[in-house]
Design an enzyme around this catalytic site. Structure first.
Site, PDB file in Angstrom:
ATOM      1  N   ASP A 132       0.858  -1.183   0.000  1.00 10.42           N
ATOM      2  CA  ASP A 132       0.000   0.000   0.000  1.00 10.42           C
ATOM      3  C   ASP A 132       0.902   1.244   0.000  1.00 10.42           C
ATOM      4  O   ASP A 132       1.793   1.347  -0.830  1.00 10.42           O
ATOM      5  CB  ASP A 132      -0.950  -0.071   1.206  1.00 10.42           C
ATOM      6  CG  ASP A 132      -1.971   1.033   1.265  1.00 10.42           C
ATOM      7  OD1 ASP A 132      -2.991   0.937   0.560  1.00 10.42           O
ATOM      8  OD2 ASP A 132      -1.764   1.992   2.033  1.00 10.42           O
TER       9      ASP A 132
ATOM     10  N   HIS B 178      -7.073  -6.525  -1.175  1.00 13.52           N
ATOM     11  CA  HIS B 178      -6.027  -5.528  -0.932  1.00 13.52           C
ATOM     12  C   HIS B 178      -5.060  -5.915   0.180  1.00 13.52           C
ATOM     13  O   HIS B 178      -3.879  -5.594   0.108  1.00 13.52           O
ATOM     14  CB  HIS B 178      -6.672  -4.188  -0.583  1.00 13.52           C
ATOM     15  CG  HIS B 178      -5.684  -3.090  -0.364  1.00 13.52           C
ATOM     16  ND1 HIS B 178      -4.894  -2.578  -1.370  1.00 13.52           N
ATOM     17  CD2 HIS B 178      -5.325  -2.414   0.773  1.00 13.52           C
ATOM     18  CE1 HIS B 178      -4.109  -1.636  -0.886  1.00 13.52           C
ATOM     19  NE2 HIS B 178      -4.342  -1.515   0.410  1.00 13.52           N
TER      20      HIS B 178
END
Length: 318
Positions: free
Chosen positions: A101, A295
Site C-alpha cells: 500500500d 487488498h
C-alpha cells in the site's frame, strides 16, 4: 509474538518502533494505511527462518513511532530519510525493501532515490507509476469531477480524523473486513456525494473473513487508539508536495531487481494501471496476480505471498 523482538531506534530526528527477527541480510518491511508492523506478522517469522534479518517498523505517525504534528512532516522525502537512517541505526549498508500500500510507494521511492542503499525492491498492491503528468490532487479533481473520492475527502485536516476516531473499533472492522472507502468499484462508495464520509453507507460486518481474527482487529484498534489517524492521513496531504519536490521520479529508472504482487480483487487495480511501471522498472522479474485475493494481500494469503517473497529473495546475489 514468539520470536519477534521490539525496540525503538533513532533516525532522521525521530524515533521508530521496530519489530524484528532473524539474522542475515537485512529485509525491511514497510506497512501501509491504516496498518502497523503487525500487518507483517505472517512474513516476519517466515523470512527470519529462511536466513534473513527482518525489520518491520511502525512508519512515523503510527503505533509506537514518533508522530510529528506538522502535515509536511509526512512528505515522501522525510519518510525515505527515515528508512535510510534506519539502515544506519541498524549498522547495515544495504537492505531489500518490501512495502504494501503506501509502504509500497515508499519502497519504490527508496529504491529509485537510493539505489546504493536498497539493493532490491518488492511492491505489494501498489505499482510504481513514477510521476503523474500534473499534481495528483488536480488530476483527481479532473478524473472524479463531482464524484466522491477518498483521497480528496482526506485533504482537509481534521475532517477524516473526526470521523474515523469517533469509534475506532468500528472503523478498523469496516476497513479491514467490510467495504473500505477506497473501493471505488463498490456501489456504496460510487453512490456517495461530496460531503459524505469514508464510512458513509457501509456497516462493519458481523462475521470476519477467515484470514482475520477478533484478536487482530483488537491489536490494530489499540494501536490507533494510541496514535490516532492523523499521521497516516497526512501522507495523503503531501501528494502534491511530493510531486513538486521529487520531479526526478518522472524519469529515473529503478535498475535493481524488483517484484510486484497484487491481489486479483484488489480495488486499487481500478485506478493504478500496472503496465505503466514496466519502462520505469526494467528489471521487474515478476508481476504476480494472486487469484481471489484482495487488498490486504500479505494478511489474506500469507503462504502464497511468503513463497513469492522467498523465491525472489533467494534469487538475489549474495
Amino acid at each position: 509474538m514468539p520470536g519477534i523482538t521490539h525496540r525503538v531506534l533513532e533516525t532522521n530526528g525521530i524515533h521508530l518502533h521496530v519489530a524484528e527477527a532473524g539474522e542475515g541480510p537485512l529485509v525491511l518491511l514497510l506497512h501501509g494505511w491504516p496498518e502497523s508492523w503487525y500487518s507483517w506478522r505472517h512474513q516476519i517469522p517466515a523470512l527470519a527462518a529462511a536466513g534473513f534479518h527482518v525489520v518491520a517498523p511502525d512508519v512515523r505517525g503510527y503505533g509506537g513511532s514518533s508522530a510529528p504534528p506538522e502535515v509536511e512532516a509526512y512528505r515522501m522525502k522525510e519518510l525515505v530519510a527515515d528508512f535510510v537512517g534506519l539502515l544506519n541505526a541498524l549498522g547495515e549498508r544495504t537492505a531489500v525493501v518490501i512495502g504494501h500500500d503506501w509502504g509500497a510507494a515508499m519502497a519504490w521511492t527508496c529504491a529509485a532515490l537510493h539505489p546504493d542503499r536498497f539493493r532490491a525492491v518488492v511492491g505489494l498492491s501498489v505499482p510504481h507509476l513514477g510521476r503523474s503528468p500534473q499534481p495528483p490532487i488536480a488530476l483527481f479533481n479532473t478524473l472524479f469531477k463531482d464524484r466522491w473520492f477518498y483521497v480528496l475527502y482526506f485533504q482537509e485536516p481534521g475532517v477524516a480524523e473526526a470521523e474515523l476516531e469517533a469509534d475506532i473499533p468500528r472503523t478498523i472492522r469496516t476497513i479491514f473486513a467490510g467495504t473500505p472507502g477506497f473501493d471505488v468499484t463498490a456501489e456504496a462508495v460510487r453512490s456517495r456525494k461530496p460531503g459524505d464520509g469514508f464510512l458513509t453507507g457501509v456497516e462493519p460486518p458481523a462475521r470476519l473473513p477467515a484470514w482475520l481474527t477478533e484478536e487482530d482487529l483488537a491489536f490494530f484498534s489499540k494501536e490507533f487508539a494510541h496514535s490516532g489517524f492523523r499521521g497516516g492521513l497526512n501522507r495523503y496531504r503531501n501528494m502534491d508536495r511530493d510531486w513538486h519536490e521529487l520531479p526526478e521520479l518522472a524519469t529515473v529508472k529503478i535498475e535493481q531487481p524488483a517484484l510486484f504482487v497484487v491481489g486479483e480483487k484488489d480495488p486499487g487495480r481500478a485506478f493504478a494501471p500496472v503496465d505503466l511501471m514496466k519502462p520505469l522498472v526494467p528489471h521487474l522479474q515478476e508481476m504476480l496476480v494472486i487469484p481471489g485475493a484482495g487488498h490486504w494481500i500479505q494478511q489474506e494469503r500469507p503462504d502464497e505471498v511468503n513463497a513469492a517473497l522467498l523465491r525472489f529473495l533467494k534469487s538475489l546475489p549474495a
